[in-house]
Design a protein around this motif. Sequence first.
Motif, PDB file in Angstrom:
ATOM      1  N   PRO A 209       0.831  -1.169   0.067  1.00 15.05           N
ATOM      2  CA  PRO A 209       0.049  -0.063   0.106  1.00 15.05           C
ATOM      3  C   PRO A 209       0.905   1.117  -0.048  1.00 15.05           C
ATOM      4  O   PRO A 209       1.836   1.512   0.872  1.00 15.05           O
ATOM      5  CB  PRO A 209      -0.808  -0.053   1.479  1.00 15.05           C
ATOM      6  CG  PRO A 209       0.186  -1.027   2.255  1.00 15.05           C
ATOM      7  CD  PRO A 209       0.909  -1.940   1.215  1.00 15.05           C
ATOM      8  N   VAL A 210       0.541   2.126  -0.804  1.00 15.04           N
ATOM      9  CA  VAL A 210       1.474   3.431  -0.905  1.00 15.04           C
ATOM     10  C   VAL A 210      -0.027   4.600  -0.929  1.00 15.04           C
ATOM     11  O   VAL A 210      -0.971   4.453  -1.655  1.00 15.04           O
ATOM     12  CB  VAL A 210       2.007   3.562  -2.251  1.00 15.04           C
ATOM     13  CG1 VAL A 210       2.592   4.858  -2.301  1.00 15.04           C
ATOM     14  CG2 VAL A 210       2.965   2.505  -2.395  1.00 15.04           C
ATOM     15  N   GLU A 211       0.201   5.719   0.171  1.00 12.76           N
ATOM     16  CA  GLU A 211      -0.798   6.438   0.261  1.00 12.76           C
ATOM     17  C   GLU A 211      -0.233   7.893  -0.702  1.00 12.76           C
ATOM     18  O   GLU A 211       0.886   8.350  -0.404  1.00 12.76           O
ATOM     19  CB  GLU A 211      -0.927   6.822   1.559  1.00 12.76           C
ATOM     20  CG  GLU A 211      -1.635   5.973   2.517  1.00 12.76           C
ATOM     21  CD  GLU A 211      -1.893   6.300   3.898  1.00 12.76           C
ATOM     22  OE1 GLU A 211      -2.862   6.342   4.491  1.00 12.76           O
ATOM     23  OE2 GLU A 211      -1.107   7.002   4.458  1.00 12.76           O
ATOM     24  N   ASN A 212      -1.349   8.500  -1.343  1.00 12.08           N
ATOM     25  CA  ASN A 212      -1.079   9.723  -1.987  1.00 12.08           C
ATOM     26  C   ASN A 212      -0.346  10.847  -1.186  1.00 12.08           C
ATOM     27  O   ASN A 212       0.303  11.484  -1.528  1.00 12.08           O
ATOM     28  CB  ASN A 212      -2.200  10.286  -2.955  1.00 12.08           C
ATOM     29  CG  ASN A 212      -2.046   9.924  -4.189  1.00 12.08           C
ATOM     30  OD1 ASN A 212      -0.974   9.708  -4.781  1.00 12.08           O
ATOM     31  ND2 ASN A 212      -3.206   9.706  -4.775  1.00 12.08           N
ATOM     32  N   GLN A 213      -1.156  10.868  -0.013  1.00 15.37           N
ATOM     33  CA  GLN A 213      -0.598  11.948   1.054  1.00 15.37           C
ATOM     34  C   GLN A 213       0.697  11.968   1.403  1.00 15.37           C
ATOM     35  O   GLN A 213       1.428  12.778   1.426  1.00 15.37           O
ATOM     36  CB  GLN A 213      -1.802  11.980   2.102  1.00 15.37           C
ATOM     37  CG  GLN A 213      -1.485  13.114   3.101  1.00 15.37           C
ATOM     38  CD  GLN A 213      -1.664  14.437   2.147  1.00 15.37           C
ATOM     39  OE1 GLN A 213      -2.745  14.758   1.612  1.00 15.37           O
ATOM     40  NE2 GLN A 213      -0.573  15.287   2.367  1.00 15.37           N
ATOM     41  N   SER A 214       1.365  10.452   1.563  1.00 17.14           N
ATOM     42  CA  SER A 214       2.434  10.122   2.185  1.00 17.14           C
ATOM     43  C   SER A 214       3.547  10.658   1.244  1.00 17.14           C
ATOM     44  O   SER A 214       4.469  11.232   1.622  1.00 17.14           O
ATOM     45  CB  SER A 214       2.865   8.802   2.419  1.00 17.14           C
ATOM     46  OG  SER A 214       3.914   8.463   2.855  1.00 17.14           O
ATOM     47  N   LEU A 215       3.237  10.277  -0.209  1.00 15.39           N
ATOM     48  CA  LEU A 215       4.183  10.845  -1.336  1.00 15.39           C
ATOM     49  C   LEU A 215       4.239  12.330  -1.385  1.00 15.39           C
ATOM     50  O   LEU A 215       5.258  13.010  -1.510  1.00 15.39           O
ATOM     51  CB  LEU A 215       3.535  10.314  -2.716  1.00 15.39           C
ATOM     52  CG  LEU A 215       3.717   8.857  -2.960  1.00 15.39           C
ATOM     53  CD1 LEU A 215       2.772   8.328  -4.192  1.00 15.39           C
ATOM     54  CD2 LEU A 215       4.908   8.239  -2.728  1.00 15.39           C
ATOM     55  N   VAL A 216       3.023  12.776  -1.181  1.00 22.36           N
ATOM     56  CA  VAL A 216       2.986  14.461  -1.253  1.00 22.36           C
ATOM     57  C   VAL A 216       3.845  15.008   0.002  1.00 22.36           C
ATOM     58  O   VAL A 216       4.564  15.844  -0.258  1.00 22.36           O
ATOM     59  CB  VAL A 216       1.498  14.961  -1.018  1.00 22.36           C
ATOM     60  CG1 VAL A 216       1.535  16.365  -0.917  1.00 22.36           C
ATOM     61  CG2 VAL A 216       0.620  14.827  -2.455  1.00 22.36           C
ATOM     62  N   ASP A 217       3.663  14.437   1.285  1.00 20.57           N
ATOM     63  CA  ASP A 217       4.319  14.741   2.232  1.00 20.57           C
ATOM     64  C   ASP A 217       6.055  14.573   2.015  1.00 20.57           C
ATOM     65  O   ASP A 217       6.732  15.660   2.507  1.00 20.57           O
ATOM     66  CB  ASP A 217       4.138  14.120   3.519  1.00 20.57           C
ATOM     67  CG  ASP A 217       2.816  14.324   4.119  1.00 20.57           C
ATOM     68  OD1 ASP A 217       2.099  15.442   3.544  1.00 20.57           O
ATOM     69  OD2 ASP A 217       2.220  13.477   4.961  1.00 20.57           O
ATOM     70  N   ILE A 218       6.183  13.475   1.573  1.00 19.45           N
ATOM     71  CA  ILE A 218       7.779  13.452   0.974  1.00 19.45           C
ATOM     72  C   ILE A 218       8.419  14.312   0.030  1.00 19.45           C
ATOM     73  O   ILE A 218       9.290  15.134   0.308  1.00 19.45           O
ATOM     74  CB  ILE A 218       7.843  11.835   0.513  1.00 19.45           C
ATOM     75  CG1 ILE A 218       7.842  10.796   1.648  1.00 19.45           C
ATOM     76  CG2 ILE A 218       9.457  11.841  -0.088  1.00 19.45           C
ATOM     77  CD1 ILE A 218       7.777   9.361   1.299  1.00 19.45           C
ATOM     78  N   MET A 219       7.644  14.766  -0.940  1.00 18.67           N
ATOM     79  CA  MET A 219       7.910  15.628  -2.068  1.00 18.67           C
ATOM     80  C   MET A 219       8.177  17.119  -1.333  1.00 18.67           C
ATOM     81  O   MET A 219       9.246  17.632  -1.639  1.00 18.67           O
ATOM     82  CB  MET A 219       7.068  15.699  -3.012  1.00 18.67           C
ATOM     83  CG  MET A 219       6.989  14.388  -3.951  1.00 18.67           C
ATOM     84  SD  MET A 219       8.636  13.903  -4.565  1.00 18.67           S
ATOM     85  CE  MET A 219       8.773  15.198  -5.566  1.00 18.67           C
ATOM     86  N   ASN A 220       6.894  17.553  -0.348  1.00 13.70           N
ATOM     87  CA  ASN A 220       7.067  18.757   0.153  1.00 13.70           C
ATOM     88  C   ASN A 220       8.403  18.909   1.115  1.00 13.70           C
ATOM     89  O   ASN A 220       8.838  19.884   1.189  1.00 13.70           O
ATOM     90  CB  ASN A 220       5.991  18.812   0.802  1.00 13.70           C
ATOM     91  CG  ASN A 220       4.733  19.245   0.218  1.00 13.70           C
ATOM     92  OD1 ASN A 220       4.915  19.545  -1.096  1.00 13.70           O
ATOM     93  ND2 ASN A 220       3.522  18.948   0.813  1.00 13.70           N
ATOM     94  N   LYS A 221       8.804  17.737   1.780  1.00 12.37           N
ATOM     95  CA  LYS A 221       9.749  17.985   2.738  1.00 12.37           C
ATOM     96  C   LYS A 221      11.186  17.967   1.725  1.00 12.37           C
ATOM     97  O   LYS A 221      12.054  18.807   2.176  1.00 12.37           O
ATOM     98  CB  LYS A 221       9.897  16.474   3.273  1.00 12.37           C
ATOM     99  CG  LYS A 221      11.304  16.516   4.503  1.00 12.37           C
ATOM    100  CD  LYS A 221      11.275  15.222   5.363  1.00 12.37           C
ATOM    101  CE  LYS A 221      12.318  15.212   6.096  1.00 12.37           C
ATOM    102  NZ  LYS A 221      12.330  13.986   7.182  1.00 12.37           N
ATOM    103  N   ILE A 222      11.422  17.310   0.561  1.00 12.15           N
ATOM    104  CA  ILE A 222      12.408  17.370  -0.254  1.00 12.15           C
ATOM    105  C   ILE A 222      12.607  18.702  -0.802  1.00 12.15           C
ATOM    106  O   ILE A 222      13.722  19.426  -0.822  1.00 12.15           O
ATOM    107  CB  ILE A 222      12.345  16.459  -1.117  1.00 12.15           C
ATOM    108  CG1 ILE A 222      12.675  14.789  -0.561  1.00 12.15           C
ATOM    109  CG2 ILE A 222      13.456  16.698  -2.329  1.00 12.15           C
ATOM    110  CD1 ILE A 222      12.524  13.814  -1.825  1.00 12.15           C
ATOM    111  N   LYS A 223      11.524  19.423  -1.224  1.00 14.31           N
ATOM    112  CA  LYS A 223      11.395  20.823  -1.697  1.00 14.31           C
ATOM    113  C   LYS A 223      11.723  21.519  -0.693  1.00 14.31           C
ATOM    114  O   LYS A 223      12.364  22.570  -0.908  1.00 14.31           O
ATOM    115  CB  LYS A 223       9.726  21.006  -2.085  1.00 14.31           C
ATOM    116  CG  LYS A 223       9.643  22.386  -2.753  1.00 14.31           C
ATOM    117  CD  LYS A 223       8.154  22.653  -3.302  1.00 14.31           C
ATOM    118  CE  LYS A 223       8.190  24.167  -3.856  1.00 14.31           C
ATOM    119  NZ  LYS A 223       6.472  24.318  -4.398  1.00 14.31           N
TER     120      LYS A 223
END
Length: 475
Positions: A209-223
């Motif tokens: 399972p992969v959550e869209n919100q988790s991916l968004v959080d990761i991308m925001n942290k990298i940004k």
Amino acid sequence: MTQSIVVQVGQCGNQVGCRFWDLALREHAHVNKKGEYDEALSSFFRNVDSRKSSGGASDIIGGRIQHLKARAVLVDMEEGVVNEILQGPLREVFDSTQLLTDVSGSGNNWAVGHMTYGSAYREQIVDKLRRAAEHCDCLQCFFLIHSMGGGTGSGLGTRVLSLLEEEFPEVCRIVTSIYPSAEDDVITSPYNSVLAMRELTEHADCVLPVENQSLVDIMNKIKHMTHGGKSGLVVKQESTVISSQGGLSGAEKPFDGMNNIVANLLLNITSSARFEGSLNMDLNEIAMNLVPFPRLHYLVPSLTPLYTLADVNIPTRRLDQMFSDAFSKDHQLIRADPKRSLYLACALMVRGNVQVSDLRRNIERLRPSLPFVSWNQEGWKTGLCSVPAVGHSHSLLALANNTCVKPTFMELRERFTKLYRKKAHLHHYLHVDGMEQSFFLEAVASLGSLIEEYSRLDATKARLMLDAPRLSIAT
């Protein structure tokens, strides 16, 4: 050498799949300097040019990949994404026998995807799966990629899953499922997700399972790190979240970074099947070793490192931090904290210049802080592939069979109940031929039963966590 087939269903499934093939070709080109068709390539690609054994990686680098065909089946009830793939750099990797499209889509309706299109295209889907299987000498695994929130991914995706079990019962089925966030713009996504959950629980061997919100959080942290942190820090082009020009035509899109993270999950889980290593992990061993109870086959993935900064090297002394990060909630691909829940089993799949002794030492270091069920204290499975991911000296994928998935499923059930209590949008489903209201009741009952099974295991964790020393993981 064994082979595996990737089945991409729906818009999300095909976008993620496209990134997987793009990155896999880059990875093989990076390793295969002579451009010869070899066993590593044969695991996920077939050579259609019988006149010569080369034409592999050298063509990959130059973008001329007409001699390689991906072991894949692409299905979507809208033409857009598949047509975009066929107009992009990866157009030569697929042929018409591997594609199945329609024009109207599933209208974000599980019943349309599962019932209507599932019945209308059943024979064509089975035919394409059989054709793909016939090109394999030793078919080991099907990887299904789909989303849970829309109609085609959830409905037709899970129909394809049941067909895989029916047609190839002995072949392992590993599903990567993208779960919608609570703010998903598809209002019926809770219906689609819960209806799909029942199928995943019944027909998959493993679900990642992969959550869209988790991916968004990761991308925001990298940004934030690259733009709001130290000046001059940039993410390497060949990192997990960036892959230069992708397989889809045009410039990088905002969701490409998110799709690349999921694609790298697939690259890591398949690395032992594609390359040599001192501890190769057979794909069948994932389900065999990590799933003690057939229904509890949801494995929480975490990936590290998620990026490499252009001016930062990763020295060997940071290897231990990589293992610690794999058990940090910041690196989970769902919003969960396994260290506060109960482990049934765990796999560590390492790539790069890492020694078996380093792997074992870190397991012993982490073990006291991780609450395992009493009857499976040694429930570790390890894999070590010597070929690193492009752009990294070493990387790690952890797959945790852990009760921490329960809150995600409870939240999903709550969103479903809010809609169903009002009977909102129900008529769109019940107008579909073959769909009955009992499907909703049975699906939410199946999800409730799954949650209850995790709750029973969770009841044993309090004592374990009191007894276990805590490990402070740096974030």
